[in-house]
Design a protein around this motif. Structure first.
Motif, PDB file in Angstrom:
ATOM      1  N   HIS A 167       0.825  -1.217   0.000  1.00  0.00           N
ATOM      2  CA  HIS A 167       0.000   0.000   0.000  1.00  0.00           C
ATOM      3  C   HIS A 167       0.856   1.262   0.000  1.00  0.00           C
ATOM      4  O   HIS A 167       0.438   2.300  -0.518  1.00  0.00           O
ATOM      5  CB  HIS A 167      -0.945  -0.011   1.202  1.00  0.00           C
ATOM      6  N   CYS A 171      -2.736  -2.673  -4.108  1.00  0.00           N
ATOM      7  CA  CYS A 171      -2.741  -4.130  -4.038  1.00  0.00           C
ATOM      8  C   CYS A 171      -3.412  -4.741  -5.267  1.00  0.00           C
ATOM      9  O   CYS A 171      -3.333  -5.950  -5.490  1.00  0.00           O
ATOM     10  CB  CYS A 171      -3.432  -4.607  -2.756  1.00  0.00           C
ATOM     11  N   HIS A 175      -6.646 -10.524   0.137  1.00  0.00           N
ATOM     12  CA  HIS A 175      -6.802  -9.129   0.555  1.00  0.00           C
ATOM     13  C   HIS A 175      -7.262  -8.258  -0.614  1.00  0.00           C
ATOM     14  O   HIS A 175      -8.180  -7.447  -0.468  1.00  0.00           O
ATOM     15  CB  HIS A 175      -5.501  -8.571   1.129  1.00  0.00           C
ATOM     16  N   CYS A 225     -10.139  -5.411  -0.608  1.00  0.00           N
ATOM     17  CA  CYS A 225      -9.690  -4.032  -0.406  1.00  0.00           C
ATOM     18  C   CYS A 225     -10.594  -3.066  -1.193  1.00  0.00           C
ATOM     19  O   CYS A 225     -10.896  -3.319  -2.359  1.00  0.00           O
ATOM     20  CB  CYS A 225      -8.242  -3.900  -0.882  1.00  0.00           C
ATOM     21  N   TRP A 241      -9.873   3.318   5.607  1.00  0.00           N
ATOM     22  CA  TRP A 241     -10.215   3.833   4.275  1.00  0.00           C
ATOM     23  C   TRP A 241     -11.443   4.730   4.384  1.00  0.00           C
ATOM     24  O   TRP A 241     -12.311   4.503   5.238  1.00  0.00           O
ATOM     25  CB  TRP A 241     -10.547   2.676   3.323  1.00  0.00           C
TER      26      TRP A 241
HETATM   27 ZN   LIG Z   1      -5.303  -3.214  -0.437  1.00  0.00          ZN
END
Ligand SMILES: [Zn+2]
Ligand code: SF4
Length: 252
Positions: A60, A65, A93, A97, A131
């Motif tokens: 990140h 990603c 992930h 994400c 986020w």
């Molecule tokens: Zn991510």
């Protein structure tokens, strides 16, 4: 075991781990979180978790990603001998994400103080990623074990939610907490936790009463429960440990 009245301190400090230990075993809480004794016995929590957290932070920091080339490059550099398994964690992930969201931060440390009604307590928590998207502060924790259950019932998630709530409120955002279970064999994640103001008030009262009980505790008796003792980092020195302990159990 009897200890002086001041053992826990005038302002109790709470973290997801200390509260979790407290709910599991008073003796464990004393040894680990009050006296901060070094770990004596191995626990199932592997180095794999630390490695995955580090790799996700690097990905990140260097980009996204969703960038397969970048992920492959990071795995090549730091994945070690189990690169394929590591890539499986990062792939899971990437599917979770929130792509395109604004990163408020990674490995974000937050603290929140409770003054009244007594007792005072200071709670702190770290979240792996925060986020912002769609009016939501989407806080994520990366997990490398197996799902434990609903976050709403997990005292660690409840502490995290209470500590993070002002961060969301100050930005006019709705708080959502989600645990990403990234081991390829882990199955589905539990539902996210969306605590409303009433729930957060309930958590504050829950934490206040835990802090009160911590200050009042004197005996710190061991739980003597094999299901808990078998992963305890002090099981070989604790007089209350279950006697039939051999090795360690699989992680949660
Ligand atoms: Zn991510
Ligand atoms: S061995 Fe069992 S009783 Fe002793 S501190 Fe650990 S969890 Fe508590």
């Amino acid at each position: 075991m009897t200890l002086p009245a001041t053992i826990v301190g005038a302002v109790v400090t709470l973290t997801p781990t200390t509260v979790h230990n407290w709910t599991r075993c008073r003796r464990l809480y004393l040894l680990r979180n009050v006296l901060t004794l070094p770990q004596v016995d191995d626990t199932p929590w592997s180095d794999e978790g630390l490695k995955i957290h580090d790799l996700l932070r690097i990905v990140h920091e260097e980009g996204s990603c969703a960038d397969r080339g970048l992920v492959g490059d990071v795995v090549d550099r730091y994945g070690g001998t189990d690169a394929d398994r590591v890539r499986g964690f990062l792939d899971r992930h990437a599917a979770r994400c929130p792509q395109g969201a604004v990163a408020l931060g990674h490995e974000v440390d937050c603290v929140r103080f409770h003054r009244e009604p007594m007792p005072k307590f200071l709670a702190s928590a770290r979240i792996d990623a925060a986020w912002v998207h769609d009016g939501t502060l989407d806080a994520r924790d990366y997990k490398t074990g197996s799902p434990w259950g609903d976050l709403a019932d997990d005292v660690r998630a409840r502490v995290q939610a209470w500590v993070l709530a002002p961060l969301a409120r100050e930005r006019g955002l709705t708080l959502r907490l989600r645990y990403e279970y990234l081991a390829p064999e882990a199955g589905d994640d539990p539902p996210p936790f969306d605590p409303d103001p009433e729930t957060l008030e309930g958590i504050e009262e829950e934490l206040r009463s835990i802090a009160d009980a911590m200050r009042a505790e004197r005996a710190f008796a061991g739980v003597a429960d094999a299901a808990i003792c078998r992963t305890c980092p002090y099981r070989s020195i604790c007089v209350d440990a279950q006697a039939d302990l051999e090795g360690t159990a699989a992680g949660p």
